[in-house]
Design a protein around this motif. Sequence first.
Motif, PDB file in Angstrom:
ATOM      1  N   PHE A   1      36.355  60.267 113.105  1.00 18.25           N
ATOM      2  CA  PHE A   1      36.230  59.647 114.079  1.00 18.25           C
ATOM      3  C   PHE A   1      36.152  61.060 114.882  1.00 18.25           C
ATOM      4  O   PHE A   1      35.226  60.844 116.696  1.00 18.25           O
ATOM      5  CB  PHE A   1      36.816  58.748 114.487  1.00 18.25           C
ATOM      6  N   TYR A   2      37.102  61.952 115.474  1.00 15.64           N
ATOM      7  CA  TYR A   2      36.999  62.796 116.605  1.00 15.64           C
ATOM      8  C   TYR A   2      35.896  63.251 115.894  1.00 15.64           C
ATOM      9  O   TYR A   2      35.838  64.064 117.224  1.00 15.64           O
ATOM     10  CB  TYR A   2      38.107  64.250 115.677  1.00 15.64           C
ATOM     11  N   LYS A   3      35.812  63.763 114.750  1.00 17.43           N
ATOM     12  CA  LYS A   3      34.396  65.160 114.950  1.00 17.43           C
ATOM     13  C   LYS A   3      33.271  63.822 115.492  1.00 17.43           C
ATOM     14  O   LYS A   3      32.758  64.890 116.241  1.00 17.43           O
ATOM     15  CB  LYS A   3      34.132  65.086 113.630  1.00 17.43           C
ATOM     16  N   GLN A   4      32.553  63.082 115.881  1.00 19.78           N
ATOM     17  CA  GLN A   4      31.609  61.521 115.743  1.00 19.78           C
ATOM     18  C   GLN A   4      31.983  62.226 117.656  1.00 19.78           C
ATOM     19  O   GLN A   4      31.457  62.301 118.189  1.00 19.78           O
ATOM     20  CB  GLN A   4      31.267  60.803 115.809  1.00 19.78           C
TER      21      GLN A   4
ATOM     22  N   TYR B   1      40.828  59.944 126.063  1.00 23.42           N
ATOM     23  CA  TYR B   1      40.952  62.118 127.038  1.00 23.42           C
ATOM     24  C   TYR B   1      40.082  62.926 125.909  1.00 23.42           C
ATOM     25  O   TYR B   1      39.897  63.781 126.545  1.00 23.42           O
ATOM     26  CB  TYR B   1      42.550  62.450 125.713  1.00 23.42           C
ATOM     27  N   LEU B   2      38.718  62.612 124.773  1.00 18.84           N
ATOM     28  CA  LEU B   2      38.038  63.584 124.406  1.00 18.84           C
ATOM     29  C   LEU B   2      36.276  62.974 125.600  1.00 18.84           C
ATOM     30  O   LEU B   2      35.877  63.722 125.254  1.00 18.84           O
ATOM     31  CB  LEU B   2      37.186  63.493 123.070  1.00 18.84           C
TER      32      LEU B   2
ATOM     33  N   ARG C   1      31.065  65.851 118.864  1.00 15.25           N
ATOM     34  CA  ARG C   1      29.164  66.235 118.526  1.00 15.25           C
ATOM     35  C   ARG C   1      29.080  65.542 120.197  1.00 15.25           C
ATOM     36  O   ARG C   1      27.998  66.286 120.640  1.00 15.25           O
ATOM     37  CB  ARG C   1      29.279  65.220 117.483  1.00 15.25           C
ATOM     38  N   LEU C   2      28.675  64.573 120.284  1.00 10.35           N
ATOM     39  CA  LEU C   2      29.037  64.119 121.611  1.00 10.35           C
ATOM     40  C   LEU C   2      28.709  64.738 122.285  1.00 10.35           C
ATOM     41  O   LEU C   2      28.460  64.824 123.569  1.00 10.35           O
ATOM     42  CB  LEU C   2      29.328  62.151 121.251  1.00 10.35           C
ATOM     43  N   ARG C   3      30.635  64.598 122.449  1.00  7.75           N
ATOM     44  CA  ARG C   3      30.517  65.689 124.155  1.00  7.75           C
ATOM     45  C   ARG C   3      30.342  67.191 124.012  1.00  7.75           C
ATOM     46  O   ARG C   3      29.949  67.442 124.867  1.00  7.75           O
ATOM     47  CB  ARG C   3      31.822  65.890 123.579  1.00  7.75           C
TER      48      ARG C   3
ATOM     49  N   GLN D   1      35.723  75.415 114.280  1.00  2.00           N
ATOM     50  CA  GLN D   1      34.261  75.085 114.984  1.00  2.00           C
ATOM     51  C   GLN D   1      33.664  73.819 114.029  1.00  2.00           C
ATOM     52  O   GLN D   1      32.754  72.839 115.120  1.00  2.00           O
ATOM     53  CB  GLN D   1      33.582  76.412 114.145  1.00  2.00           C
ATOM     54  N   ASP D   2      33.551  73.325 113.230  1.00  2.00           N
ATOM     55  CA  ASP D   2      32.907  72.081 112.578  1.00  2.00           C
ATOM     56  C   ASP D   2      33.691  71.075 113.131  1.00  2.00           C
ATOM     57  O   ASP D   2      33.155  69.926 113.527  1.00  2.00           O
ATOM     58  CB  ASP D   2      33.754  71.857 110.951  1.00  2.00           C
ATOM     59  N   LEU D   3      35.082  71.165 114.077  1.00  2.00           N
ATOM     60  CA  LEU D   3      35.512  70.245 114.381  1.00  2.00           C
ATOM     61  C   LEU D   3      34.860  69.681 115.187  1.00  2.00           C
ATOM     62  O   LEU D   3      34.519  68.978 116.646  1.00  2.00           O
ATOM     63  CB  LEU D   3      37.397  70.988 113.994  1.00  2.00           C
TER      64      LEU D   3
END
Length: 472
Positions: free
Chosen positions: A428-431, A337-338, A434-436, A32-34
């Motif tokens: 980086f993935y998390k940020q 890809y995100l 989050r933006l997504r 969830q946090d990810l």
Amino acid sequence: MFYEPYPRSFADSNNDGVGDLKGITSRLDYLQDLGVDAIWITPCFPSPQVDFGYDVSDYENIDPMYGTLADFDNLVSGAKKRKIRVILDFVVNHSSDQHKWFMDSKSSRSSEKRDWYIWRDGKGPGKPPNNWVSTFGGPAWTFDPNTNQHYYHFFYAQQPDLNWRNPAVKGAMFDVSRWWYKRGVAGFRLDAVDTLFEDPGLHDNPIVGSGKNAYGDPIEENKYNTKLPEVHDALRGLRKVADESGAVLIGETWTKDVAELKQYYGEHSNELQMPMDLMLTKLRFSAPVFREHIAGIDGAGGWPVYVISNHDIVRSYDRYGDGQHNDQIAKVMAALYLTVRGTPIMYYGEEIGMKTTPPTRKQDVKDPIGQRGWPKEKGRDGERTPMQWDGSANAGFSKATPWLPVPPAYKTHNVVAESQPPDSVLEFYKQVLRLRHINRALLDGSYMALNESDQTCFRICAATKVKWCWWR
Ligand code: ISL
């Protein structure tokens, strides 16, 4: 964002060295946090595990190795609390040879289930019905001396192909999907859909060149045993059932080009909502190459589904990495890809920059295709190593020796170590995720390539009038 936790390798709750459902449940907060919206769990059904679960012996239960149906229900409800949907893997093309359907089918020529699989006479004594070879090596036909016929298997002999031309088979498989939808499953990833149908005339496949593959077989074009038009009828049928529950169907669609991928959405958007773009996994790391590809997918008229890694292929970290800037390249790939228009499907460990670590000795290989094809084909163990949670023994995956060894890189690339530094792959993935989740442009904006000459791509927001669907 969809996430694929390979259950054997994600988290081991009972410390037997093999991951399990409770293990996944214990990591739901992490997911969830990810920023995960749905998880696709590769087969966790009862299975002799010849192909690590892709040989299902009971479609409506959980393998004791992974837990129980109650554990599964807990996983679904725990995920629901965190707004995470659960997708299962539906192995539609074949069952295990230990499935009661096949045991019955094999028992005699007059068995009620005989026609649930593909049985044919050989061309003569000791000769299979045609030249088809299994994609996992050897002939695609296995002789059964008891009934004096051969049965067909695109994969291992322990994975006999179901006969999708038989309405009873179709009905039984539709019912399996209904059964799981009723249990709270939000959809399926359909395994190996291309292989559902075979030419009833059993024409020989053309041989390409004079070379041999890693298993010593002639190289065939799978003209008569893959991608038959009937596949689309079956997908329409499965979709109808999915629509009864508002479920989503993801396809393992290895396509040669965009036109072929487009077909899987269905002429009237009545097949798969999410056929995977697996072509992306074959591209080299180059902005113009990606730009051209994404323009094609984005313009295909369907909702794009981007995949850069899975449990069958070398991880993206090694495929795109240059050996020196792999972490940086992993971040570029994440940004790509995100954020493009579409749904990304992420393989576990991509978010921490896990690398593929193939076995170095044949005796260590677990994946049978690696044993069979060694040394040319080392199998898929390398991309299935345990999730690297922390820097402790076995990377925090299990207290017991894991079923596959943890690669040395776990010391630097693990969830705990990457939770602090702001420039880690994980952060980086998390940020980006989050933006997504908060930026409308990244949710439902359209895509346009800009500044093509300076080799960058941007996505701009333009209100699209699409109906909201949860998988977008
Ligand atoms: O993994 C492959 C070869 O190394 C692929 O050809 C793979 O067999 C193909 O993409 C189908 O994959 C799916 O079905 C297989 C299973 O082994 C794979 O893990 C699964 O993803 C058979 O069920």
